[in-house]
Design an enzyme around this catalytic site. Structure first.
Site, PDB file in Angstrom:
ATOM      1  N   ASP A 198       0.871  -1.178   0.000  1.00 36.93           N
ATOM      2  CA  ASP A 198       0.000   0.000   0.000  1.00 36.93           C
ATOM      3  C   ASP A 198       0.910   1.231   0.000  1.00 36.93           C
ATOM      4  O   ASP A 198       1.688   1.407   0.936  1.00 36.93           O
ATOM      5  CB  ASP A 198      -0.857   0.063   1.263  1.00 36.93           C
ATOM      6  CG  ASP A 198      -1.871  -1.062   1.387  1.00 36.93           C
ATOM      7  OD1 ASP A 198      -1.617  -2.149   0.866  1.00 36.93           O
ATOM      8  OD2 ASP A 198      -2.903  -0.850   2.049  1.00 36.93           O
ATOM      9  N   LYS A 225      -7.404   2.922  -2.596  1.00 39.84           N
ATOM     10  CA  LYS A 225      -7.690   2.886  -1.162  1.00 39.84           C
ATOM     11  C   LYS A 225      -8.061   4.270  -0.661  1.00 39.84           C
ATOM     12  O   LYS A 225      -7.467   5.273  -1.061  1.00 39.84           O
ATOM     13  CB  LYS A 225      -6.451   2.343  -0.429  1.00 39.84           C
ATOM     14  CG  LYS A 225      -6.539   2.286   1.076  1.00 39.84           C
ATOM     15  CD  LYS A 225      -5.262   1.670   1.638  1.00 39.84           C
ATOM     16  CE  LYS A 225      -5.177   1.809   3.153  1.00 39.84           C
ATOM     17  NZ  LYS A 225      -3.900   1.269   3.679  1.00 39.84           N
ATOM     18  N   LYS A 232     -10.261  -0.616  -1.439  1.00 37.51           N
ATOM     19  CA  LYS A 232     -10.000  -0.858  -0.025  1.00 37.51           C
ATOM     20  C   LYS A 232     -10.460   0.350   0.778  1.00 37.51           C
ATOM     21  O   LYS A 232     -10.075   1.481   0.496  1.00 37.51           O
ATOM     22  CB  LYS A 232      -8.512  -1.119   0.225  1.00 37.51           C
ATOM     23  CG  LYS A 232      -8.166  -1.295   1.707  1.00 37.51           C
ATOM     24  CD  LYS A 232      -6.705  -1.659   1.900  1.00 37.51           C
ATOM     25  CE  LYS A 232      -6.318  -1.677   3.376  1.00 37.51           C
ATOM     26  NZ  LYS A 232      -4.895  -2.044   3.582  1.00 37.51           N
TER      27      LYS A 232
END
Length: 224
Positions: free
Chosen positions: A92, A156, A185
């Site tokens: 990430d 995300k 996400k």
């Protein structure tokens, strides 16, 4: 959905800058117990957590350029590759917010493309953190458009370290932009099963939370 399927949608997060190694050991034990998809951790502790998780299918999820995203592209690329080589199974990374707010979309796309390419080369899941609390809806849409060209595995919502976390409205906006082409996400402030399910129903495919065990236990209690 059953409890095991829900657990596999969770990145169980411990990103405290002052976590003790005993905290990390306990965190990994909880992740193994519930069968979460990953433990989301800072990169320096990947080797420790990789060893702790070796007898499970729980992955290490590396937080790159966390939480501000203000490293150079070259630094982010190096950190990505280094994290993977140390044992990360997913990455990430935080997008460069200064460049987003300045409208330097070419820079943002180049950064995303270079990091995602390193992940794809190694068969690793990539997630781009937008940090939506600082963005306008137009900026969020522009980030989604770039992601549709670059094709990270996930986009995300948040780091959880900004002024706000995941919202149902942001997940819906992102889903409307990318459809089924890119996964989503939701992370930041998700502490209950009710909150997690609201994000999933809005279009989230993965939940980032430090309360994964609480969420799964609440799911079990509600579905007895």
């Amino acid at each position: 959905m059953n409890a095991k399927e829900l657990a596999k949608m969770i990145d169980h997060t411990l990103l405290s800058p002052y976590a003790h190694e005993d905290d990390l050991r306990a965190h990994c034990e909880v992740a193994k117990k519930y069968g979460f998809k990953t433990v989301a951790i800072n990169n320096a502790v990947i080797p420790l957590c990789k060893e702790l998780l070796k007898d499970s299918d729980v992955l290490c999820d590396a937080a790159v350029s966390f939480p501000l995203g203000q490293c150079t592209v070259e630094t982010k690329v190096f950190e990505t590759v280094d994290a993977i080589e140390k044992g990360a199974g997913e990455v990430d990374y935080v997008a460069n917010l200064v460049k987003i707010k300045s409208g330097d979309w070419a820079y943002v796309e180049d950064e995303m493309a270079r990091i995602v390419a390193e992940c794809k080369k190694r068969g690793i899941v990539s997630k781009v953190i937008f940090e939506n609390c600082y963005l306008t809806d137009d900026e969020k849409r522009h980030m989604c458009e770039i992601a549709l060209r670059v094709k990270p595995t996930y986009i995300k919502t948040s780091t959880g370290f900004g002024t706000g976390g995941a919202t149902v409205e942001d997940v819906r906006l992102m889903k409307a932009c990318v459809g089924d082409e890119i996964l989503i996400k939701a992370a930041g402030g998700i502490r209950t099963y009710e909150q997690a399910m609201a994000m999933i129903e809005a279009g989230a495919n993965r939940i980032g939370t430090s309360k994964g065990d609480v969420i799964v236990e609440q799911f079990i209690a509600e579905n007895k």
